[in-house]
Design a protein around this motif. Structure first.
Motif, PDB file in Angstrom:
ATOM      1  N   TRP A 181     124.498 119.445  65.691  1.00  0.00           N
ATOM      2  CA  TRP A 181     123.048 119.354  65.541  1.00  0.00           C
ATOM      3  C   TRP A 181     122.591 117.977  66.047  1.00  0.00           C
ATOM      4  CZ3 TRP A 181     119.144 122.631  64.610  1.00  0.00           C
ATOM      5  CH2 TRP A 181     117.887 122.091  64.320  1.00  0.00           C
ATOM      6  N   GLY A 182     122.371 117.888  67.359  1.00  0.00           N
ATOM      7  CA  GLY A 182     121.824 116.671  67.945  1.00  0.00           C
ATOM      8  C   GLY A 182     122.809 115.905  68.794  1.00  0.00           C
ATOM      9  N   ASP A 183     122.413 115.593  70.040  1.00  0.00           N
ATOM     10  CA  ASP A 183     123.202 114.711  70.889  1.00  0.00           C
ATOM     11  C   ASP A 183     122.895 113.252  70.583  1.00  0.00           C
ATOM     12  OD1 ASP A 183     120.635 114.781  71.884  1.00  0.00           O
ATOM     13  OD2 ASP A 183     121.212 115.024  73.978  1.00  0.00           O
ATOM     14  N   ASN A 184     121.951 113.044  69.725  1.00  0.00           N
ATOM     15  CA  ASN A 184     121.579 111.739  69.172  1.00  0.00           C
ATOM     16  C   ASN A 184     120.607 112.042  68.037  1.00  0.00           C
ATOM     17  OD1 ASN A 184     120.207 111.583  72.385  1.00  0.00           O
ATOM     18  ND2 ASN A 184     118.900 112.099  70.655  1.00  0.00           N
ATOM     19  N   GLY A 185     120.074 111.011  67.411  1.00  0.00           N
ATOM     20  CA  GLY A 185     119.095 111.255  66.364  1.00  0.00           C
ATOM     21  C   GLY A 185     117.791 111.780  66.921  1.00  0.00           C
ATOM     22  N   SER A 186     116.851 112.054  66.026  1.00  0.00           N
ATOM     23  CA  SER A 186     115.534 112.517  66.462  1.00  0.00           C
ATOM     24  C   SER A 186     114.883 111.460  67.346  1.00  0.00           C
ATOM     25  CB  SER A 186     114.656 112.808  65.247  1.00  0.00           C
ATOM     26  OG  SER A 186     115.166 113.898  64.511  1.00  0.00           O
ATOM     27  N   SER A 187     114.034 111.917  68.259  1.00  0.00           N
ATOM     28  CA  SER A 187     113.464 111.029  69.270  1.00  0.00           C
ATOM     29  C   SER A 187     112.075 110.537  68.891  1.00  0.00           C
ATOM     30  CB  SER A 187     113.382 111.753  70.619  1.00  0.00           C
ATOM     31  OG  SER A 187     112.683 110.958  71.558  1.00  0.00           O
ATOM     32  N   GLY A 188     111.894 109.224  68.995  1.00  0.00           N
ATOM     33  CA  GLY A 188     110.583 108.616  68.785  1.00  0.00           C
ATOM     34  C   GLY A 188     109.812 108.403  70.064  1.00  0.00           C
ATOM     35  N   GLU A 189     110.227 109.064  71.151  1.00  0.00           N
ATOM     36  CA  GLU A 189     109.587 108.831  72.446  1.00  0.00           C
ATOM     37  C   GLU A 189     108.168 109.378  72.522  1.00  0.00           C
ATOM     38  OE1 GLU A 189     113.441 108.786  75.392  1.00  0.00           O
ATOM     39  OE2 GLU A 189     113.157 110.519  74.094  1.00  0.00           O
ATOM     40  N   GLY A 190     107.769 110.160  71.517  1.00  0.00           N
ATOM     41  CA  GLY A 190     106.362 110.548  71.420  1.00  0.00           C
ATOM     42  C   GLY A 190     105.500 109.437  70.870  1.00  0.00           C
ATOM     43  N   GLN A 191     106.156 108.408  70.357  1.00  0.00           N
ATOM     44  CA  GLN A 191     105.532 107.186  69.839  1.00  0.00           C
ATOM     45  C   GLN A 191     104.405 107.494  68.856  1.00  0.00           C
ATOM     46  OE1 GLN A 191     105.146 104.344  73.144  1.00  0.00           O
ATOM     47  NE2 GLN A 191     107.319 103.989  72.890  1.00  0.00           N
ATOM     48  N   ASN A 192     103.156 107.359  69.213  1.00  0.00           N
ATOM     49  CA  ASN A 192     102.078 107.572  68.249  1.00  0.00           C
ATOM     50  C   ASN A 192     101.614 109.020  68.171  1.00  0.00           C
ATOM     51  OD1 ASN A 192     101.959 104.903  67.403  1.00  0.00           O
ATOM     52  ND2 ASN A 192     100.537 104.324  69.026  1.00  0.00           N
ATOM     53  N   GLY A 193     102.374 109.923  68.777  1.00  0.00           N
ATOM     54  CA  GLY A 193     101.963 111.317  68.853  1.00  0.00           C
ATOM     55  C   GLY A 193     101.240 111.540  70.165  1.00  0.00           C
ATOM     56  N   THR A 194     101.677 112.531  70.934  1.00  0.00           N
ATOM     57  CA  THR A 194     101.186 112.644  72.303  1.00  0.00           C
ATOM     58  C   THR A 194     101.042 114.088  72.744  1.00  0.00           C
ATOM     59  OG1 THR A 194     101.647 112.002  74.604  1.00  0.00           O
ATOM     60  CG2 THR A 194     103.546 112.480  73.215  1.00  0.00           C
TER      61      THR A 194
ATOM     62  N   MET B 154     104.543 115.993  71.951  1.00  0.00           N
ATOM     63  CA  MET B 154     105.708 115.521  71.202  1.00  0.00           C
ATOM     64  C   MET B 154     105.208 114.748  69.993  1.00  0.00           C
ATOM     65  SD  MET B 154     109.016 113.540  72.676  1.00  0.00           S
ATOM     66  CE  MET B 154     110.429 113.192  71.644  1.00  0.00           C
ATOM     67  N   TYR B 155     105.958 114.842  68.884  1.00  0.00           N
ATOM     68  CA  TYR B 155     105.456 114.299  67.625  1.00  0.00           C
ATOM     69  C   TYR B 155     105.524 112.786  67.531  1.00  0.00           C
ATOM     70  CZ  TYR B 155     110.458 114.807  66.123  1.00  0.00           C
ATOM     71  OH  TYR B 155     111.828 114.767  66.006  1.00  0.00           O
ATOM     72  N   HIS B 156     104.834 112.270  66.516  1.00  0.00           N
ATOM     73  CA  HIS B 156     104.796 110.840  66.209  1.00  0.00           C
ATOM     74  C   HIS B 156     106.201 110.354  65.866  1.00  0.00           C
ATOM     75  CE1 HIS B 156     103.765 107.105  64.120  1.00  0.00           C
ATOM     76  NE2 HIS B 156     102.498 107.237  64.484  1.00  0.00           N
ATOM     77  N   ALA B 157     106.502 109.108  66.213  1.00  0.00           N
ATOM     78  CA  ALA B 157     107.818 108.543  65.919  1.00  0.00           C
ATOM     79  C   ALA B 157     108.107 108.518  64.421  1.00  0.00           C
ATOM     80  CB  ALA B 157     107.920 107.131  66.492  1.00  0.00           C
ATOM     81  N   GLY B 158     107.072 108.543  63.601  1.00  0.00           N
ATOM     82  CA  GLY B 158     107.291 108.620  62.163  1.00  0.00           C
ATOM     83  C   GLY B 158     108.023 109.883  61.762  1.00  0.00           C
ATOM     84  N   TRP B 159     107.758 110.968  62.466  1.00  0.00           N
ATOM     85  CA  TRP B 159     108.475 112.218  62.191  1.00  0.00           C
ATOM     86  C   TRP B 159     109.925 112.128  62.671  1.00  0.00           C
ATOM     87  CZ3 TRP B 159     106.338 114.553  58.545  1.00  0.00           C
ATOM     88  CH2 TRP B 159     104.960 114.769  58.473  1.00  0.00           C
ATOM     89  N   ALA B 160     110.157 111.388  63.741  1.00  0.00           N
ATOM     90  CA  ALA B 160     111.535 111.185  64.199  1.00  0.00           C
ATOM     91  C   ALA B 160     112.324 110.381  63.168  1.00  0.00           C
ATOM     92  CB  ALA B 160     111.547 110.481  65.551  1.00  0.00           C
ATOM     93  N   TRP B 161     111.681 109.370  62.613  1.00  0.00           N
ATOM     94  CA  TRP B 161     112.317 108.583  61.546  1.00  0.00           C
ATOM     95  C   TRP B 161     112.627 109.478  60.350  1.00  0.00           C
ATOM     96  CZ3 TRP B 161     109.458 106.617  57.020  1.00  0.00           C
ATOM     97  CH2 TRP B 161     110.218 105.765  56.220  1.00  0.00           C
ATOM     98  N   ALA B 162     111.670 110.322  59.989  1.00  0.00           N
ATOM     99  CA  ALA B 162     111.889 111.254  58.883  1.00  0.00           C
ATOM    100  C   ALA B 162     112.996 112.244  59.218  1.00  0.00           C
ATOM    101  CB  ALA B 162     110.595 111.997  58.565  1.00  0.00           C
ATOM    102  N   GLY B 163     113.057 112.662  60.477  1.00  0.00           N
ATOM    103  CA  GLY B 163     114.083 113.603  60.901  1.00  0.00           C
ATOM    104  C   GLY B 163     115.477 113.020  60.903  1.00  0.00           C
ATOM    105  N   SER B 164     115.576 111.699  60.829  1.00  0.00           N
ATOM    106  CA  SER B 164     116.880 111.038  60.765  1.00  0.00           C
ATOM    107  C   SER B 164     117.196 110.556  59.350  1.00  0.00           C
ATOM    108  CB  SER B 164     116.928 109.869  61.753  1.00  0.00           C
ATOM    109  OG  SER B 164     116.857 110.342  63.088  1.00  0.00           O
ATOM    110  N   THR B 165     116.482 111.069  58.353  1.00  0.00           N
ATOM    111  CA  THR B 165     116.753 110.744  56.945  1.00  0.00           C
ATOM    112  C   THR B 165     118.246 110.963  56.639  1.00  0.00           C
ATOM    113  OG1 THR B 165     114.507 111.488  56.355  1.00  0.00           O
ATOM    114  CG2 THR B 165     116.133 111.370  54.576  1.00  0.00           C
ATOM    115  N   PRO B 166     118.883 110.044  55.912  1.00  0.00           N
ATOM    116  CA  PRO B 166     118.350 108.895  55.159  1.00  0.00           C
ATOM    117  C   PRO B 166     118.520 107.561  55.881  1.00  0.00           C
ATOM    118  CG  PRO B 166     120.567 109.353  54.416  1.00  0.00           C
ATOM    119  CD  PRO B 166     120.278 110.345  55.521  1.00  0.00           C
TER     120      PRO B 166
END
Length: 767
Positions: free
Chosen positions: A345-358, A396-408
């Motif tokens: 599940w994932g070649d890396n963590g969730s991506s924040g490349e959407g930054q502020n939501g785009t 693509m979603y906000h980087a905050g969701w990427a951070w949440a997707g990489s919990t904890p």
């Protein structure tokens, strides 16, 4: 079974004895000896893209992943499996068993440069596991995202020596780039560019197509080579941006994320512990001060931000369902019991490349500033929230969701320093050999370990030579023992990490980490990054055996241990061609003029040019150029003369009811439209589109002048140009727009083929 030190195996000799005549000859039928044990397993590797451990409900998240749950419930799970923090590097390491810099993949293929660790080409001295398995008798096939072929080599004429079907996989269907529209992808089958079997309007979606094609291949294999085991690599383009999914899938999550990312992390963290996926002693890490809290998001932007996450969740669930369809087919064909499935599940963590939501995710990667309100306004002009997730947007979603997707964990994709970028779940099922066990395997495992584990399970000795090329050592180690014993000894004791200057070193339960020059969730480039040196970075120290999430920096308490690990990183970096540290930044930060591009300055195209990848097409959107079109125009001519890019960004010249139109789509947030005042007359015509910089600087304004038979008929100015690329996977087409619709004005008429005849198109750079 006799292991072979040199591959390929020699040809099978004749079993006959030739005499002078057939009557004097003795005939026998040659039969190649079996190179595999009788119980050699079939192998399926499922790789999901840009997905962190805090997303699947399998581990406490809120994205429904029934297939992932099924695999782990019927097998075992690894909660300390690690990737590299970036797409191409992980894939290269996963498929070869070598560290990513050792094989020239220190960054994504599109950012390759001349240093050995960053050259972007897997050397023949590191043969893929698929190549070895094929020589031993496996049928091999790959589906989906590849991202390990040099971008300059992805055109219709190759060269093809670095394409998957020439380095181990007998069959390939998917896309070569790092991402693709899920509705209008640029696809290849083996070495031929192909169009999707149907349109988005007819219900096409890439993830479903990849499952369909894999199912078809499995059926062919069963019919034509049932005695051979297979190795199938299914690498979905989801959940990489753009986040494209049908509305009904996103609607399943309506309202689920209204509490925001901070609240989401709390819920997921508690459930991950309840599921025994992470230990009770694990601590939830704090949000970086540079990342906004959900409470910081203005009320009038929250509906936009939550919808982006709803779409991402539906996208992830949909991909998991398609992986399940492939597994269902394996079982229906009778292969289920002796098929080893590794679901990553994932070649890396969730991506924040959407930054502020785009609404167009390459906007940020081109460094063009924008505001959320600009995105919301552009979205409203396309029909409101319902435009998100469709072929009209590249959201693509906000980087905050990427951070949440990489919990904890603290990090996300692009951070090799922290586990949110590098720790991804692995589920393994093999009914013939693995008894289901809910105890998570907590041995440190790395993506380089997959190939040596497969060799170990099958009984293959890594070859010393493959096709005349001496082989590099395999860096990974087998975790085969852990498949059946949760207390098996840890075999991977030391591992370095480095992506774009972010780096870490793991050794025997400890990790030293240096964050690197930029936080991927912060828009734009940090001040002074051009002067950054790795010597400036502060190192952190974590005792992972006691601190699961890197919550406590022990650098000040154990300076000797930190010094020891830093020295170990230096040794590993030298051994694996990591130097210069941060070498992947050379092109995007220091020298964008060195980005991969064609060496040509002029082109002569026929009117039927199709699917020329943007990386090797003329840079019509960011170089001074002249396009000359020789065409015969019918009355009230319609259709595309040429289009470069896709719906998320691009440029196009077309005719609409006889009027000549030009549009420069700057990632949806700004569209420059130019239109002739009069209809073009019937007959042979020379149309010239001249592009030049008003100000010669990156993203500087462009002047567009359009003439017909030497007479200017339209002009305009593009206020913000695209400095790098419009897309990662779309193309240049002449006479039609086969990718995403660059202009919404012909979205409903796509592919909007030209009704006249194009005799020739000449392109030349004018400066």
């Amino acid at each position: 079974m006799n292991p072979q030190d040199v591959l390929p195996f020699p040809p099978t000799p004749s079993a006959s004895i030739a005499g002078r005549t057939m009557q004097e000859s003795v005939y026998g039928q040659r039969a190649a000896p079996s190179r595999l044990p009788d119980d050699a397993p079939n192998i399926l590797i499922v790789l999901i893209d840009d997905a962190g451990p805090g997303l699947p409900d399998t581990f406490g998240g809120e994205v429904r992943t029934d297939t992932l749950s099924r695999v782990i419930d019927e097998g075992v799970g690894f909660n300390r499996f690690h990737t590299t923090a970036m797409c191409s590097p992980t894939r290269a390491s996963l498929l070869s068993g070598r560290n990513h810099h050792r094989i020239g993949n220190g960054q994504i293929a599109e950012l390759a440069n001349d240093w050995d660790g960053y050259a972007g080409e897997i050397p023949r001295s590191s043969a893929l596991g698929a190549e070895v398995l094929k020589d031993y008798g496996y049928s091999t096939a790959a589906f989906g995202k590849w991202h390990n072929t040099p971008a300059i080599e992805t055109g219709a004429t190759g060269p093809f020596h670095n394409w998957p079907s020439n380095i181990g996989f007998e069959y390939f269907y998917g896309f070569l780039a790092g991402e693709a529209s899920q509705y209008e992808p640029h696809l290849v089958r083996n070495t031929t560019s192909v169009l999707p079997p149907k349109t988005a309007a007819e219900g096409y979606h890439l993830s479903e197509d990849l499952a369909d094609d894999a199912i078809g291949w499995l059926r062919d294999h069963k019919a034509l080579a049932p005695d051979k085991p297979f190795f199938l690599y299914w690498a979905s383009g989801a959940m990489h941006g753009p986040h494209h999914i049908m509305k009904e899938w996103a609607d399943k999550y309506s309202g689920r994320f209204d509490g925001g990312w901070d609240e989401y992390r709390e819920r997921v963290f508690a459930r991950a512990k309840a599921k025994n996926w992470i230990p009770e002693s694990a601590e939830l890490t704090e949000r970086d001060a540079r990342m906004p809290a959900w409470d910081d998001i203005p009320e009038d932007e929250r509906e936009f931000q939550t919808r982006l996450m709803e779409i991402a969740a539906g996208f992830g669930e949909h991909a998991d369902v398609q992986a399940g369809r492939v597994i269902d087919e394996i079982e229906a064909l009778g292969y289920g019991d002796n098929t080893l499935i590794m679901y990553i599940w994932g070649d890396n963590g969730s991506s924040g490349e959407g930054q502020n939501g785009t609404i167009s995710e390459l906007l940020a990667q081109n460094g063009i500033p924008s505001t959320v309100q600009m995105h919301i306004q552009a979205m409203n002009e396309m029909g409101g929230l319902d435009a998100l997730g469709t072929a009209k947007a590249d959201n693509m979603y906000h980087a905050g969701w990427a951070w949440a997707g990489s919990t904890p964990y603290k990090g996300m994709k692009l951070l090799a320093s922290h586990l949110g970028g590098t720790r991804n779940p692995l589920a393994v099922r093999w009914p013939a050999r693995i008894t289901p066990d809910s105890t998570p395997r907590s041995q440190f495992v790395h993506c380089t370990d997959v190939v040596p584990t497969l060799y170990d399970l099958i009984g293959i000795t890594p070859p010393r030579e493959v096709r005349g090329v001496h082989q590099d050592p395999i860096d990974g180690s087998s975790f085969a023992a852990a498949l059946t014993d949760p207390e098996a000894e840890e075999t991977h004791v030391t591992q370095y990490f480095e992506i774009l200057g972010s780096r870490a070193i793991y050794h025997d339960g400890w990790m030293a980490s240096a964050f690197g020059p930029r936080a991927p969730w912060v828009p734009g480039l940090p001040e002074g990054i051009a002067d950054w040196s790795p010597d400036q970075d502060a190192w952190e120290l974590y005792h992972l055996d006691e601190d699961w999430t890197q919550a406590h920096d022990l650098a000040d308490e154990h300076p000797d241990k930190l010094a020891q690990l830093k020295e170990l990183f230096a040794i590993e970096a030298a051994k694996n061609s990591v130097y210069p540290v941060g070498g992947g930044l050379w092109v995007p930060i220091y020298h964008p003029e060195f980005r991969i591009s064609t060496p040509y300055r002029s082109w002569s195209f026929t009117g039927d040019l199709r699917r020329m990848p943007e990386f090797i097409a003329p840079a019509l959107g960011n170089r001074a150029n002249r396009v000359t079109i020789d065409a015969s125009l019918p009355e009230n001519a319609e259709g595309v003369l040429y289009a470069l890019g896709g719906a998320g960004g691009g440029l196009t010249c077309y005719l609409d009811d006889g009027y000549l139109c030009y549009e420069y789509n700057t990632f949806i947030v700004h569209r420059t439209k130019i239109r002739s005042a009069e209809r073009l007359p019937v007959g042979r015509a020379e149309i010239v589109v001249e592009t030049g910089y008003v100000e010669a600087r990156p993203a500087g304004p462009l002047r567009i002048d359009i003439s017909l038979d030497g007479r200017q008929i339209a002009t305009g100015t593009v206020p913000v140009s695209v400095p790098l690329l419009f897309t990662a996977n779309d193309c240049l087409d002449i006479g039609v727009c086969l990718g995403g619709s660059v202009s919404l004005d012909y979205f409903d008429r796509a592919p909007f083929a030209f009704t006249g005849e194009i005799h020739a198109v000449d392109v030349i750079y004018t400066s």
